[in-house]
Motif scaffolding. Structure first.
Motif, PDB file in Angstrom:
ATOM      1  N   LEU A 350      39.707  30.184  42.052  1.00 46.64           N
ATOM      2  CA  LEU A 350      39.345  31.314  41.196  1.00 46.64           C
ATOM      3  C   LEU A 350      38.166  32.168  41.799  1.00 46.64           C
ATOM      4  CD1 LEU A 350      39.589  31.791  38.265  1.00 46.64           C
ATOM      5  CD2 LEU A 350      37.388  30.300  37.976  1.00 46.64           C
ATOM      6  N   LEU A 351      37.175  31.622  42.608  1.00 45.71           N
ATOM      7  CA  LEU A 351      36.198  32.342  43.306  1.00 45.71           C
ATOM      8  C   LEU A 351      36.984  33.489  44.214  1.00 45.71           C
ATOM      9  CD1 LEU A 351      33.475  29.786  43.683  1.00 45.71           C
ATOM     10  CD2 LEU A 351      33.723  31.071  41.857  1.00 45.71           C
ATOM     11  N   GLU A 352      38.003  33.122  44.712  1.00 46.08           N
ATOM     12  CA  GLU A 352      38.630  33.879  45.796  1.00 46.08           C
ATOM     13  C   GLU A 352      39.370  35.159  45.278  1.00 46.08           C
ATOM     14  OE1 GLU A 352      39.442  31.336  49.646  1.00 46.08           O
ATOM     15  OE2 GLU A 352      41.181  31.130  48.130  1.00 46.08           O
ATOM     16  N   GLN A 353      39.373  35.126  43.850  1.00 46.36           N
ATOM     17  CA  GLN A 353      40.054  36.219  43.451  1.00 46.36           C
ATOM     18  C   GLN A 353      39.256  37.501  43.500  1.00 46.36           C
ATOM     19  OE1 GLN A 353      40.902  35.621  39.325  1.00 46.36           O
ATOM     20  NE2 GLN A 353      42.107  33.732  39.564  1.00 46.36           N
ATOM     21  N   ASP A 354      40.066  38.739  43.484  1.00 48.55           N
ATOM     22  CA  ASP A 354      39.047  40.006  43.833  1.00 48.55           C
ATOM     23  C   ASP A 354      38.025  40.215  42.758  1.00 48.55           C
ATOM     24  OD1 ASP A 354      40.487  40.668  45.988  1.00 48.55           O
ATOM     25  OD2 ASP A 354      42.069  41.880  44.794  1.00 48.55           O
ATOM     26  N   GLU A 355      38.409  39.945  41.498  1.00 46.05           N
ATOM     27  CA  GLU A 355      37.446  39.978  40.412  1.00 46.05           C
ATOM     28  C   GLU A 355      36.428  38.937  40.390  1.00 46.05           C
ATOM     29  OE1 GLU A 355      37.210  40.133  35.603  1.00 46.05           O
ATOM     30  OE2 GLU A 355      39.173  39.935  36.676  1.00 46.05           O
ATOM     31  N   ASP A 356      35.160  39.276  40.227  1.00 43.77           N
ATOM     32  CA  ASP A 356      34.191  37.947  40.157  1.00 43.77           C
ATOM     33  C   ASP A 356      34.307  37.243  38.843  1.00 43.77           C
ATOM     34  OD1 ASP A 356      32.091  36.210  40.523  1.00 43.77           O
ATOM     35  OD2 ASP A 356      30.600  37.855  40.608  1.00 43.77           O
ATOM     36  N   VAL A 357      35.418  36.439  38.586  1.00 40.37           N
ATOM     37  CA  VAL A 357      35.723  35.987  37.313  1.00 40.37           C
ATOM     38  C   VAL A 357      34.454  35.253  36.540  1.00 40.37           C
ATOM     39  CG1 VAL A 357      37.245  34.343  35.902  1.00 40.37           C
ATOM     40  CG2 VAL A 357      38.192  35.612  37.790  1.00 40.37           C
ATOM     41  N   LEU A 358      33.817  34.346  37.429  1.00 43.14           N
ATOM     42  CA  LEU A 358      32.664  33.524  36.602  1.00 43.14           C
ATOM     43  C   LEU A 358      31.327  34.468  36.726  1.00 43.14           C
ATOM     44  CD1 LEU A 358      33.456  30.174  37.717  1.00 43.14           C
ATOM     45  CD2 LEU A 358      33.954  31.301  35.574  1.00 43.14           C
ATOM     46  N   GLY A 359      31.374  35.549  37.433  1.00 44.82           N
ATOM     47  CA  GLY A 359      30.037  36.333  37.619  1.00 44.82           C
ATOM     48  C   GLY A 359      28.998  35.619  38.638  1.00 44.82           C
ATOM     49  N   VAL A 360      29.595  35.010  39.571  1.00 43.72           N
ATOM     50  CA  VAL A 360      28.730  34.261  40.469  1.00 43.72           C
ATOM     51  C   VAL A 360      27.787  35.145  41.418  1.00 43.72           C
ATOM     52  CG1 VAL A 360      29.902  32.006  40.683  1.00 43.72           C
ATOM     53  CG2 VAL A 360      30.464  33.965  42.094  1.00 43.72           C
TER      54      VAL A 360
END
Length: 394
Positions: A350-360
């Motif tokens: 999930l973290l490797e996706q281009d979009e920062d999905v979780l706002g980390v």
């Protein structure tokens, strides 16, 4: 090297300590580039002081660059960028093979009756030097260290060490699979905040309770409903009013042993922390009582047949639990230290996706040099200056 060390109750100091070296053939040494300050570190600051020794190097949320590897380390080489899970697990024992890395039978601390060793976390959990330092020795590095790619800042990945997998497990243990089901999260500190983000990403309805305005604003901006603890008399009744009188389908207690309230218990914690260790350790092990306000709220607010997921740390051995209420409501209860490597591959994807999905990448509120750690501990405890998550850059 410079490292953050425990020197006494509510006393941290950054001092020079010996550089770590390869001790076992499965070790690696990393140069720490980013390391976090966790709410669990505050337990060492106070209630768990009897299990600390002056000079202990603290911290368990580190990432960095591999400097050296032992002869039996496979899959890692100097120059690799890695995140280090907070629990130390071998990857091959009976527990690890079943996804229970926090109970690793190779690093269990049987003399204390506790689970896997943890970085920087007292004699109860192995007294392994921690990661709030310039360098870190990583046991079982070929299994434990999580390789991450270049191209993103450290903040994209450092929370794989603890915050993301702990919150991930909390949501998994809540057991909600149908979009729109209601998850109540008690506490909007780092774990509660991240649990809310993960749950929202999965399509759940999330209600978060806290008493700090800045923390409530953060989760509200991600799409969670909020309850300000200072504005309601009865959290459980407020939750029922929002759920057709039924209560939340599941509750995550992301607060733990040092919940707001119970002033007498807080005073007992402070007094015990200042006793000689020979007196305080058996007292904590056999007669310890936590501040249970959050836990009781969870039991009240969950619907009948619902689930309570505990990610907040509890350490009391004499805590009074309302068994009649739990039995009558048919509450399911799940808890435990996060099994980091069980969840890390899914979380990393999930973290490797281009979009920062979780706002980390915007999750940390404060980036500080290591030398400012003593002040940061005090500010974090006091929730000062809008502090939610601190990372140090050695």
């Amino acid at each position: 090297m410079r490292a953050v060390t425990w020197q006494g109750p509510e006393e941290m100091a950054v001092v020079d300590v010996p550089d770590p070296v390869i001790e076992e053939p499965t070790d690696a040494i990393i140069k720490v580039t980013t390391t976090g300050l966790c709410g669990s570190d505050l337990h060492l600051y106070g209630p768990l002081s009897p299990f600390m020794t002056p000079g202990d190097v603290v911290g368990h949320e580190a990432m960095g660059i591999v400097e050296a590897v032992g002869p039996e380390v496979q899959g890692l080489m100097p120059g690799d960028r890695v995140v280090v899970p907070f629990n130390i697990s071998c990857g091959s024992c009976w527990m690890c093979s079943r996804g229970l890395q926090s109970q690793c039978e190779t690093t269990q601390n049987r003399e204390h009756g506790t689970g896997a060793s943890l970085f920087g976390y007292s004699s109860l959990y192995g007294q392994v030097p921690g990661g709030q330092a310039e360098y870190l020795r990583v046991p079982f590095a070929g299994y434990g260290a999580i390789k991450v790619p270049a191209g993103h800042p450290d903040d994209r990945y450092v929370f794989l060490s603890d915050v993301v997998p702990t919150a991930w497990q909390a949501v998994e243990y809540a057991g909600l699979e149908t979009p729109g089901e209601t998850l109540l999260v008690l506490g909007a500190g780092p774990i509660g905040d991240m649990a809310a983000r993960i749950a929202l990403h999965r399509g759940l309805r999330v209600i978060v309770v806290d008493l700090v305005a800045e923390r409530l604003a953060r989760v509200a901006a991600r799409g969670a409903e909020t309850i300000d603890l200072q504005e309601v008399d009865d959290v459980a009744e407020e939750v029922r009013s929002r759920t057709g009188g039924r209560g939340a389908d599941a509750v995550i207690d992301a607060v733990g042993m040092e919940a707001h309230g119970a002033p007498l218990t807080r005073l007992l914690h402070k007094a015990t922390a200042r006793l000689p260790s020979a007196l305080a350790q058996p007292l904590m092990k056999k007669a310890g009582v936590d501040r249970l306000t959050a836990l009781y709220t969870a039991f009240e607010a969950v619907r009948r047949g619902g689930t309570v997921s505990l990610s907040g740390v509890y350490g009391g051995s004499m805590d009074p639990i309302p068994m009649m209420q739990l039995f009558d409501k048919q509450v399911q209860l799940r808890m435990g230290q996060a099994n980091v490597r069980r969840w890390s591959d899914d979380a990393l994807a999930l973290l490797e996706q281009d979009e920062d999905v979780l706002g980390v990448e915007q999750f940390a509120t404060h980036h500080l040099p290591l030398d400012e750690a003593p002040r940061a501990y005090a500010d974090f405890r006091d929730k000062a200056d809008g502090m939610v998550k601190v990372v140090f850059n050695p």
